[in-house]
Design an enzyme around this catalytic site. Sequence first.
Site, PDB file in Angstrom:
ATOM      1  N   LYS A 130      67.550 -70.307 -54.238  1.00 57.37           N
ATOM      2  CA  LYS A 130      67.240 -69.457 -55.401  1.00 57.37           C
ATOM      3  C   LYS A 130      66.460 -68.217 -54.976  1.00 57.37           C
ATOM      4  O   LYS A 130      66.617 -67.148 -55.540  1.00 57.37           O
ATOM      5  CB  LYS A 130      66.428 -70.249 -56.446  1.00 57.37           C
ATOM      6  CG  LYS A 130      67.259 -71.259 -57.222  1.00 57.37           C
ATOM      7  CD  LYS A 130      67.799 -70.680 -58.527  1.00 57.37           C
ATOM      8  CE  LYS A 130      68.996 -71.403 -59.095  1.00 57.37           C
ATOM      9  NZ  LYS A 130      68.718 -72.574 -59.874  1.00 57.37           N
ATOM     10  N   LYS A 189      79.133 -75.115 -53.735  1.00 60.89           N
ATOM     11  CA  LYS A 189      78.734 -75.722 -55.005  1.00 60.89           C
ATOM     12  C   LYS A 189      79.292 -74.932 -56.194  1.00 60.89           C
ATOM     13  O   LYS A 189      79.079 -73.722 -56.283  1.00 60.89           O
ATOM     14  CB  LYS A 189      77.197 -75.758 -55.073  1.00 60.89           C
ATOM     15  CG  LYS A 189      76.644 -76.413 -56.324  1.00 60.89           C
ATOM     16  CD  LYS A 189      75.127 -76.460 -56.302  1.00 60.89           C
ATOM     17  CE  LYS A 189      74.589 -76.743 -57.694  1.00 60.89           C
ATOM     18  NZ  LYS A 189      73.130 -76.675 -57.770  1.00 60.89           N
ATOM     19  N   LYS A 204      76.822 -72.497 -62.339  1.00 64.32           N
ATOM     20  CA  LYS A 204      76.820 -71.504 -63.413  1.00 64.32           C
ATOM     21  C   LYS A 204      76.406 -70.146 -62.866  1.00 64.32           C
ATOM     22  O   LYS A 204      76.999 -69.130 -63.176  1.00 64.32           O
ATOM     23  CB  LYS A 204      75.834 -71.922 -64.509  1.00 64.32           C
ATOM     24  CG  LYS A 204      76.291 -73.148 -65.250  1.00 64.32           C
ATOM     25  CD  LYS A 204      75.197 -73.725 -66.135  1.00 64.32           C
ATOM     26  CE  LYS A 204      74.913 -75.146 -65.770  1.00 64.32           C
ATOM     27  NZ  LYS A 204      74.063 -75.877 -66.689  1.00 64.32           N
TER      28      LYS A 204
HETATM   29  P1  AMP Z   1      72.464 -78.204 -63.705  1.00 66.44           P
HETATM   30  O1  AMP Z   1      73.641 -77.522 -64.268  1.00 66.44           O
HETATM   31  O2  AMP Z   1      71.985 -77.553 -62.447  1.00 66.44           O
HETATM   32  O3  AMP Z   1      71.406 -78.455 -64.704  1.00 66.44           O
HETATM   33  O4  AMP Z   1      72.997 -79.638 -63.236  1.00 66.44           O
HETATM   34  C1  AMP Z   1      73.203 -80.736 -64.093  1.00 66.44           C
HETATM   35  C2  AMP Z   1      73.754 -81.905 -63.322  1.00 66.44           C
HETATM   36  O5  AMP Z   1      75.039 -81.587 -62.772  1.00 66.44           O
HETATM   37  C3  AMP Z   1      72.897 -82.337 -62.118  1.00 66.44           C
HETATM   38  O6  AMP Z   1      72.855 -83.745 -62.048  1.00 66.44           O
HETATM   39  C4  AMP Z   1      73.609 -81.775 -60.923  1.00 66.44           C
HETATM   40  O7  AMP Z   1      73.410 -82.571 -59.771  1.00 66.44           O
HETATM   41  C5  AMP Z   1      75.066 -81.835 -61.369  1.00 66.44           C
HETATM   42  N1  AMP Z   1      75.845 -80.774 -60.724  1.00 66.44           N
HETATM   43  C6  AMP Z   1      75.691 -79.442 -60.889  1.00 66.44           C
HETATM   44  N2  AMP Z   1      76.588 -78.745 -60.156  1.00 66.44           N
HETATM   45  C7  AMP Z   1      77.347 -79.666 -59.509  1.00 66.44           C
HETATM   46  C8  AMP Z   1      78.463 -79.583 -58.597  1.00 66.44           C
HETATM   47  N3  AMP Z   1      78.984 -78.432 -58.221  1.00 66.44           N
HETATM   48  N4  AMP Z   1      78.973 -80.741 -58.128  1.00 66.44           N
HETATM   49  C9  AMP Z   1      78.460 -81.929 -58.514  1.00 66.44           C
HETATM   50  N5  AMP Z   1      77.428 -82.085 -59.373  1.00 66.44           N
HETATM   51  C10 AMP Z   1      76.865 -80.969 -59.872  1.00 66.44           C
END
Ligand code: AMP
Length: 326
Positions: free
Chosen positions: A112, A192, A195
């Site tokens: 980040k 990865k 968003k």
């Molecule tokens: P976030 O959108 O960062 O709040 O992530 C929410 C959940 O989605 C978390 O448990 C992350 O580990 C999972 N996650 C986010 N991006 C990925 C990705 N590209 N592949 C697998 N899991 C993801």
Amino acid sequence: MRERIFSGIQPSGVIHIGNYHGAIKNWVKLIDEYECIFCVVDYHAITVQYSTEEFRGRILEAAKTLIVVGIDPERCTLFVQSRVPEHTELTWIFNAVTPVSDLKRMTQYKDKRQQSADNINTGLLTYPILMASDILLYKTNAVPVGEDQVQHLEFTRELARRFNSRFGSTFPEPKTLLGETVRIKGLDGNAKMSKSLNNYIALMEGKDEIWNKLRVAVTDPARKRKTDPGNPFICNIFSLHKLFSSDDEINTVENGCKTAGIGCIECKQILSKNMNIALSPFREKKKELDNNRDYVLDVLEEGRKFCSAIASETMKEVREKIGVIY
Ligand code: AMP
Ligand code: TRP
């Protein structure tokens, strides 16, 4: 008594297939086995630049999407982090027992820092402390997440140990629960899907939008022409087929790619069709919820009440343990 699960998702944009296959699908499976609390972690999402106007809508959108994909409010708890102020209260206390060096080691912080070089705020650094507070406030036993959050959970266990050894046994050390799919790569071939990198397919994406994104998605770079054989095992489109396509279709595209029997476009068309079949029921259910805002607000209010009761108990105990009483 069932063990307790807590997990969260940021409302920093739309929920994408990486979130779903990496985490949320696993949450849904765990609902009957554990007492589950799921949270829209809005305070985590304000550490990057964002539009306040859009943000309001996104909190509710995230909650609706979770309900639509199977986070059934009748069988688990769903709430918004900022509505239970004990999360940030506990964060302050945890600040006082966390070495800065532990925070600086976090991979997500390092990433980040690079992505938002013009806005390296303290919240980016202390982000894992707020996450540990989310989890420990409810004396959580297990946390289902994608692979990118594993390091934050190790940090959470370390923090619990440190607090317990200094102030007396208070928090259990939560287990990490990884699903079958741990990491979904982005359409640009980045490690990865995320968003903030804008390399995703959203869960609520329409048929044409799905195709427009897949059409230009990165494949095996060695396959410049349709007649060049490819290696499906380094192609992200092939890994997405494994999530959305039937075994027969997976075999067809695997062999077709290796032998140059089918081109990337045809391979992507099959994937696009299957994604659309999988995602269209979500889009339909989402329309129903869009017309039923009050129901979603009621769900979140019930969730807030349930969580506030636990949070205030934990904080009473924590204040006593650290000597903030008179
Ligand atoms: P976030 O959108 O960062 O709040 O992530 C929410 C959940 O989605 C978390 O448990 C992350 O580990 C999972 N996650 C986010 N991006 C990925 C990705 N590209 N592949 C697998 N899991 C993801
Ligand atoms: N940091 C997590 C992510 O980016 C979101 C999150 C915040 C979370 N608090 C949590 C996940 C507590 C699990 C438990 O994905």
